[in-house]
Motif scaffolding. Sequence first.
Motif, mmCIF file in Angstrom:
data_model
loop_
_atom_site.group_PDB
_atom_site.id
_atom_site.type_symbol
_atom_site.label_atom_id
_atom_site.label_comp_id
_atom_site.label_asym_id
_atom_site.label_seq_id
_atom_site.Cartn_x
_atom_site.Cartn_y
_atom_site.Cartn_z
ATOM 1 N N ALA A 239 8.410 17.680 13.001
ATOM 2 C CA ALA A 239 8.701 16.259 12.790
ATOM 3 C C ALA A 239 8.849 15.508 14.109
ATOM 4 C CB ALA A 239 9.969 16.097 11.955
ATOM 5 N N GLY A 240 8.820 16.222 15.229
ATOM 6 C CA GLY A 240 8.967 15.578 16.531
ATOM 7 C C GLY A 240 10.374 15.112 16.831
ATOM 8 N N HIS A 241 11.370 15.749 16.179
ATOM 9 C CA HIS A 241 12.766 15.351 16.375
ATOM 10 C C HIS A 241 13.400 16.283 17.406
ATOM 11 C CE1 HIS A 241 16.936 14.345 15.526
ATOM 12 N NE2 HIS A 241 16.540 13.382 14.718
ATOM 13 N N LEU A 242 13.382 15.866 18.664
ATOM 14 C CA LEU A 242 13.826 16.721 19.758
ATOM 15 C C LEU A 242 15.302 17.109 19.653
ATOM 16 C CD1 LEU A 242 12.088 14.879 22.749
ATOM 17 C CD2 LEU A 242 11.302 16.934 21.572
ATOM 18 N N GLU A 243 16.144 16.130 19.322
ATOM 19 C CA GLU A 243 17.579 16.405 19.273
ATOM 20 C C GLU A 243 17.912 17.397 18.156
ATOM 21 O OE1 GLU A 243 21.823 13.996 18.897
ATOM 22 O OE2 GLU A 243 19.977 12.903 19.359
ATOM 23 N N GLY A 244 17.284 17.208 16.984
ATOM 24 C CA GLY A 244 17.524 18.141 15.883
ATOM 25 C C GLY A 244 17.079 19.546 16.235
ATOM 26 N N GLU A 245 15.909 19.649 16.867
ATOM 27 C CA GLU A 245 15.399 20.957 17.289
ATOM 28 C C GLU A 245 16.376 21.614 18.261
ATOM 29 O OE1 GLU A 245 11.466 22.871 19.535
ATOM 30 O OE2 GLU A 245 11.567 20.709 19.133
ATOM 31 N N ALA A 246 16.869 20.829 19.217
ATOM 32 C CA ALA A 246 17.798 21.362 20.210
ATOM 33 C C ALA A 246 19.114 21.805 19.566
ATOM 34 C CB ALA A 246 18.065 20.316 21.283
ATOM 35 N N ASP A 269 18.653 27.345 27.531
ATOM 36 C CA ASP A 269 17.882 26.592 28.523
ATOM 37 C C ASP A 269 16.852 25.694 27.846
ATOM 38 O OD1 ASP A 269 19.181 27.561 30.761
ATOM 39 O OD2 ASP A 269 17.794 29.241 31.057
ATOM 40 N N HIS A 270 16.215 26.218 26.793
ATOM 41 C CA HIS A 270 15.233 25.417 26.049
ATOM 42 C C HIS A 270 15.918 24.230 25.384
ATOM 43 C CE1 HIS A 270 11.827 25.329 22.797
ATOM 44 N NE2 HIS A 270 11.772 24.303 23.623
ATOM 45 N N ALA A 271 17.095 24.474 24.810
ATOM 46 C CA ALA A 271 17.860 23.394 24.170
ATOM 47 C C ALA A 271 18.210 22.317 25.199
ATOM 48 C CB ALA A 271 19.128 23.946 23.538
ATOM 49 N N ALA A 272 18.600 22.737 26.414
ATOM 50 C CA ALA A 272 18.955 21.783 27.464
ATOM 51 C C ALA A 272 17.766 20.904 27.826
ATOM 52 C CB ALA A 272 19.447 22.534 28.700
ATOM 53 N N THR A 273 16.585 21.507 27.897
ATOM 54 C CA THR A 273 15.372 20.748 28.214
ATOM 55 C C THR A 273 15.085 19.703 27.142
ATOM 56 O OG1 THR A 273 14.419 22.630 29.414
ATOM 57 C CG2 THR A 273 12.890 20.931 28.643
ATOM 58 N N ALA A 278 15.317 14.058 25.111
ATOM 59 C CA ALA A 278 15.776 13.133 24.069
ATOM 60 C C ALA A 278 16.758 12.102 24.616
ATOM 61 C CB ALA A 278 16.428 13.903 22.926
ATOM 62 N N GLY A 279 17.079 12.201 25.904
ATOM 63 C CA GLY A 279 18.010 11.254 26.509
ATOM 64 C C GLY A 279 19.467 11.560 26.222
ATOM 65 N N GLN A 280 19.755 12.795 25.797
ATOM 66 C CA GLN A 280 21.124 13.203 25.487
ATOM 67 C C GLN A 280 21.664 14.061 26.634
ATOM 68 O OE1 GLN A 280 22.862 12.115 23.016
ATOM 69 N NE2 GLN A 280 21.247 11.085 21.853
ATOM 70 N N ASP A 281 22.035 13.394 27.705
ATOM 71 C CA ASP A 281 22.426 14.117 28.921
ATOM 72 C C ASP A 281 23.703 14.947 28.739
ATOM 73 O OD1 ASP A 281 20.229 13.092 30.224
ATOM 74 O OD2 ASP A 281 21.309 11.376 31.056
ATOM 75 N N GLU A 282 24.667 14.429 28.005
ATOM 76 C CA GLU A 282 25.911 15.176 27.810
ATOM 77 C C GLU A 282 25.660 16.460 27.028
ATOM 78 O OE1 GLU A 282 29.071 12.904 26.170
ATOM 79 O OE2 GLU A 282 29.043 11.379 27.743
#
Length: 303
Positions: A239-246, A269-273, A278-282
């Motif tokens: 679905a292209g949802h980076l935050e959900g995937e992470a 590390d993959h989740a951090a990338t 996704a612009g979720q730095d925290e």
Amino acid sequence: MPETKAAEALNEAEAHWVEGDRQRAAEAARRGRLFYHEAKDPAGEASALVLLGDIELDDDRLSAAREAYVEARRLLAPSGEQGHQASVLMRLGLLDRLEDKTDEALEYFQSAIELFSAAGDLGGEALANMQIGHLAQSRERDDDSLMHYTHARALYNKAGDSLGEAHAMKALGHLRHMMGQPDTAHELLEEAIGLFHENGDALDQAEATGALALLLRSVGNEESAYEHFRKAEKLYQAAGHLEGEAEMLMEIGEIEAGRSSKHARKVFDHAATLFTRAGQDELADAAKRAAESVSRADAAGLT
């Protein structure tokens, strides 16, 4: 002629909105409203105001959105057109919910139910019940929430709206889990996942699959939970949802940490990338700390 210009202006507004240019979209919606006003078409003017309110809301301009919706409601009131009035009430209720005005939101949703019911709009009535269910859950009134979600599910079923029914079952599954009823929650989430799949809704299927994985982990079924987290990760990816995937990778990493520190580090590390993209730095920093923690534990011989 003004009505033709009005319709063209609203089409232009929607096109700009889709392109992400909210300022030009709002300007076009205002032009459409003016043209409908010149044509003495209150229903058309109200539709332009509703679109304007939606655009303003998308831009987090809540006061401007409310002003547009209130004016649309005023224009629609003499027409007796119940369905459109109910849709405006729903929007006003959602605004109040966003601003934590739960009592006011509840009144709008209840009024919307009456109008949707009178108009024979089962889907609208179901949606209003879902919103009341969400409000009840936020107030920890589980019995009220259960009643409204269950009624919404029945209405969606009667309307033949399987996607709406899936949303109701997902909400019921989450609620039953919170109420300490994992078996019932499991059944509801499994059914919701199947309906989301049938409707081609990968994103909500991913969310429901992740919820089921969390439930399975909470009852000690770690292996099945791991499999479902993996499924949810792939669905979010599709679905292209980076935050959900992470987020799913973070859950997978926690399980992997007890199995293989090497795999866990790669997952974190993959989740951090993905969080960074996704612009979720925290959240990215939290994923990096998790990877470092696994490395330290590995170095100390704790894994």
